[in-house]
Design a protein around this motif. Structure first.
Motif, short mmCIF file in Angstrom:
data_model
loop_
_atom_site.label_atom_id
_atom_site.label_comp_id
_atom_site.label_asym_id
_atom_site.label_seq_id
_atom_site.Cartn_x
_atom_site.Cartn_y
_atom_site.Cartn_z
N VAL A 64 1.04 -1.27 -0.03
CA VAL A 64 -0.45 -0.18 -0.05
C VAL A 64 0.96 1.55 0.18
O VAL A 64 0.72 1.72 -0.84
CB VAL A 64 -1.03 -0.28 1.41
N VAL A 65 2.22 0.96 0.57
CA VAL A 65 2.52 2.34 1.03
C VAL A 65 3.53 2.14 -0.45
O VAL A 65 4.02 3.79 -0.77
CB VAL A 65 3.93 2.01 2.43
N TYR A 66 3.97 1.50 -0.33
CA TYR A 66 4.61 1.63 -2.48
C TYR A 66 3.28 1.60 -3.36
O TYR A 66 4.11 2.98 -4.36
CB TYR A 66 5.71 0.72 -3.31
N SER A 67 1.86 1.89 -3.11
CA SER A 67 1.11 2.31 -4.44
C SER A 67 0.93 3.29 -4.26
O SER A 67 0.85 4.11 -5.38
CB SER A 67 -0.07 1.16 -3.70
N LEU A 68 0.87 4.17 -2.64
CA LEU A 68 0.71 5.31 -2.93
C LEU A 68 2.37 6.23 -2.94
O LEU A 68 2.16 7.66 -3.93
CB LEU A 68 0.42 5.75 -1.70
N MET A 69 3.79 6.02 -3.19
CA MET A 69 4.41 6.42 -3.20
C MET A 69 4.63 6.28 -5.04
O MET A 69 4.88 7.55 -5.76
CB MET A 69 5.58 5.68 -3.42
N MET A 70 3.60 5.17 -5.65
CA MET A 70 3.94 5.37 -7.04
C MET A 70 2.75 6.10 -7.90
O MET A 70 4.07 7.31 -8.66
CB MET A 70 3.61 3.64 -7.47
N VAL A 71 2.01 6.45 -7.31
CA VAL A 71 1.21 7.53 -7.50
C VAL A 71 1.61 8.75 -8.20
O VAL A 71 1.70 9.37 -9.44
CB VAL A 71 -0.06 7.17 -7.08
N PHE A 72 2.18 9.56 -6.69
CA PHE A 72 3.34 10.77 -6.70
C PHE A 72 4.82 10.15 -7.87
O PHE A 72 4.65 11.12 -8.51
CB PHE A 72 3.61 11.06 -5.36
N GLY A 73 5.16 9.90 -7.79
CA GLY A 73 6.24 9.18 -8.66
C GLY A 73 6.16 9.06 -9.91
O GLY A 73 7.00 10.10 -11.17
N LEU A 74 4.86 8.53 -10.41
CA LEU A 74 4.52 8.22 -11.60
C LEU A 74 4.17 9.27 -12.16
O LEU A 74 4.03 10.10 -12.81
CB LEU A 74 3.83 7.42 -12.05
N TRP A 75 3.23 10.15 -11.20
CA TRP A 75 2.64 11.54 -11.63
C TRP A 75 3.26 12.78 -12.19
O TRP A 75 3.98 13.59 -13.09
CB TRP A 75 1.83 12.09 -10.49
N PHE A 76 4.46 13.04 -11.03
CA PHE A 76 5.55 13.90 -11.27
C PHE A 76 6.59 13.39 -12.19
O PHE A 76 7.05 14.42 -13.24
CB PHE A 76 6.78 13.47 -9.76
N ALA A 77 6.80 11.54 -12.74
CA ALA A 77 7.45 11.38 -13.64
C ALA A 77 7.24 12.07 -15.10
O ALA A 77 7.81 12.32 -16.30
CB ALA A 77 8.08 10.43 -14.09
N GLN A 78 5.60 12.11 -15.49
CA GLN A 78 5.19 12.11 -16.26
C GLN A 78 5.19 13.62 -16.89
O GLN A 78 4.45 14.50 -18.05
CB GLN A 78 4.08 12.07 -16.63
N ARG A 79 5.21 14.90 -15.48
CA ARG A 79 4.95 16.12 -15.83
C ARG A 79 6.05 16.62 -17.02
O ARG A 79 6.79 16.11 -17.17
CB ARG A 79 5.78 16.89 -14.67
N PRO A 80 5.85 17.65 -18.26
CA PRO A 80 6.26 17.99 -19.03
C PRO A 80 7.97 19.05 -18.63
O PRO A 80 8.26 19.29 -16.80
CB PRO A 80 5.12 19.68 -19.96
N PRO A 81 8.76 19.04 -19.87
CA PRO A 81 9.85 20.02 -19.69
C PRO A 81 9.93 20.64 -19.33
O PRO A 81 8.68 21.11 -19.88
CB PRO A 81 10.55 19.18 -20.53
N ASP A 82 10.80 21.51 -18.13
CA ASP A 82 10.60 22.59 -17.81
C ASP A 82 11.97 23.49 -17.38
O ASP A 82 12.82 22.71 -18.09
CB ASP A 82 9.44 23.29 -16.53
N LEU A 83 11.98 24.89 -17.15
CA LEU A 83 13.34 25.39 -16.74
C LEU A 83 14.84 24.83 -16.06
O LEU A 83 15.50 24.41 -16.15
CB LEU A 83 13.38 27.09 -17.04
N SER A 84 13.76 24.15 -14.91
CA SER A 84 14.63 23.89 -13.86
C SER A 84 15.38 21.86 -13.94
O SER A 84 15.56 22.15 -13.39
CB SER A 84 13.04 23.63 -12.65
N HIS A 85 13.82 21.06 -14.89
CA HIS A 85 14.19 20.06 -15.51
C HIS A 85 14.10 20.29 -16.93
O HIS A 85 12.88 19.53 -17.75
CB HIS A 85 13.86 19.74 -14.55
N PRO A 86 15.32 20.44 -17.81
CA PRO A 86 14.97 20.59 -19.25
C PRO A 86 14.95 18.96 -19.95
O PRO A 86 14.37 19.59 -21.24
CB PRO A 86 16.26 21.77 -19.71
N GLN A 87 15.25 18.20 -19.18
CA GLN A 87 14.96 16.95 -20.31
C GLN A 87 13.97 16.44 -19.30
O GLN A 87 13.95 14.83 -20.11
CB GLN A 87 16.80 16.06 -20.16
N GLY A 88 13.04 17.39 -18.46
CA GLY A 88 11.78 16.26 -18.47
C GLY A 88 12.30 15.57 -17.12
O GLY A 88 13.33 15.12 -16.68
#
Length: 304
Positions: A64-88
């Motif tokens: 359950v703990v890793y499921s919750l962390m996956m929700v956050f991690g995969l959501w953040f990992a799919q955010r579009p590139p920006d100036l702070s992370h230009p490669q995504g």
């Protein structure tokens, strides 16, 4: 800030709504299934006193703990590139994977601790009625989750979901071990229950080692394995006009590769023709599910 004409500060990004939908589906299945099993096992462990069920419940709670962390991690990992992370933001996926690994390690420790304490106390015979039903139900649910998540992992080429599918399959085996412990504690000897609990703990530690090794590879810039390297070269050399590939570098920047290669072409062709060949190589490489992006350098045929 100075304006640099024609210079790109952020890599190109194309939203993929179908991919995001499949990720949401995988997360919903994983989170809902793990919450159901963790709550059911915890209640049965409390009612029956079975340390094997307790160990399996600890494993499900960590899920359950890793499921919750996956929700956050995969959501953040799919955010579009920006100036702070230009490669995504794709490296956030294996980073969260390490936190998931830590929660799994804690579950293994808790399962081993409870099993050792119960073993030293002489064990406890557990009636096989309710625990047996719960463990069989858990195994059936996890088999169902394994096939669903494995299918989504293949469609998305996601190593995180592939690891999650393997974890579901391991959970089937731990539930079977716990079932055997409950059954034998009543039919054979009370020590069978804590022994089965230790077997569950060992399965958890095995999954921890595999997950840690994979996610550390993604974070520390590991390259493609030999089979995938040969595949990348074959794809590049299949482009008309490419004579050979004489340099290849690959690096994981998250769960997918960045590929940098040099190809030899006829040195007498025009710059436009060479550029078209490079674009075709890039397009074919980036069509591979293992590749996030590719950079191609074109050089004359006699250059090494």
């Amino acid at each position: 800030m100075r304006k640099y004409r024609y210079m790109r500060w952020i890599r190109d990004y194309k939203p993929q709504p179908e991919q995001q939908r499949l990720y949401r589906q995988a997360l919903a299945i994983t989170l809902a299934g793990n919450i159901l099993l963790a709550s059911t096992k915890a209640l049965v462990a409390y009612l029956t006193g079975s340390v094997a069920i307790y160990s399996d419940a600890a494993n499900s709670i960590s899920d359950v703990v890793y499921s919750l962390m996956m929700v956050f991690g995969l959501w953040f990992a799919q955010r579009p590139p920006d100036l702070s992370h230009p490669q995504g933001h794709s490296r956030f996926e294996p980073l969260v994977g390490l936190f998931v690994t830590a929660s799994m390690a804690y579950a293994g420790f808790e399962a081993a601790r409870a099993s050792i304490e119960r073993f030293l106390a002489g064990g406890l015979a557990v009636r096989p009625d309710l625990p047996t039903f719960v463990l069989l139900f858990s195994a059936a649910v996890k088999v169902w989750m394994f096939f669903l998540i494995r299918n989504l992992a293949k469609r998305l080429a996601s190593p995180t979901l592939a690891t999650t599918a393997v974890d579901h399959l391991s959970d089937v085996l731990t539930s079977v071990a716990a079932f055997v412990g409950v059954l034998l504690s009543s039919l054979l000897h009370p020590l069978a229950d804590p022994i089965a609990g230790m077997a569950v703990a060992l399965w958890i530690f095995r999954a921890v080692l595999r997950a840690a090794r994979e996610n550390l590879g993604f974070l520390t810039g590991a390259g493609a394995d030999e089979e995938l390297r040969h595949k990348l070269v074959e794809v590049a050399e299949s482009v008309p006009g490419v004579l050979r590939v004489h340099h290849l570098m690959s690096e994981y920047t998250g769960p997918q590769l960045v590929v940098d290669l040099h190809v030899n072409v006829n040195g007498q062709m025009t710059l436009n023709e060479a550029h078209q060949i490079a674009d075709e190589v890039i397009e074919r490489l980036e069509a591979l599910p293992e590749v996030d992006r590719a950079y191609v350098h074109v050089e004359p045929e006699d250059h090494d």
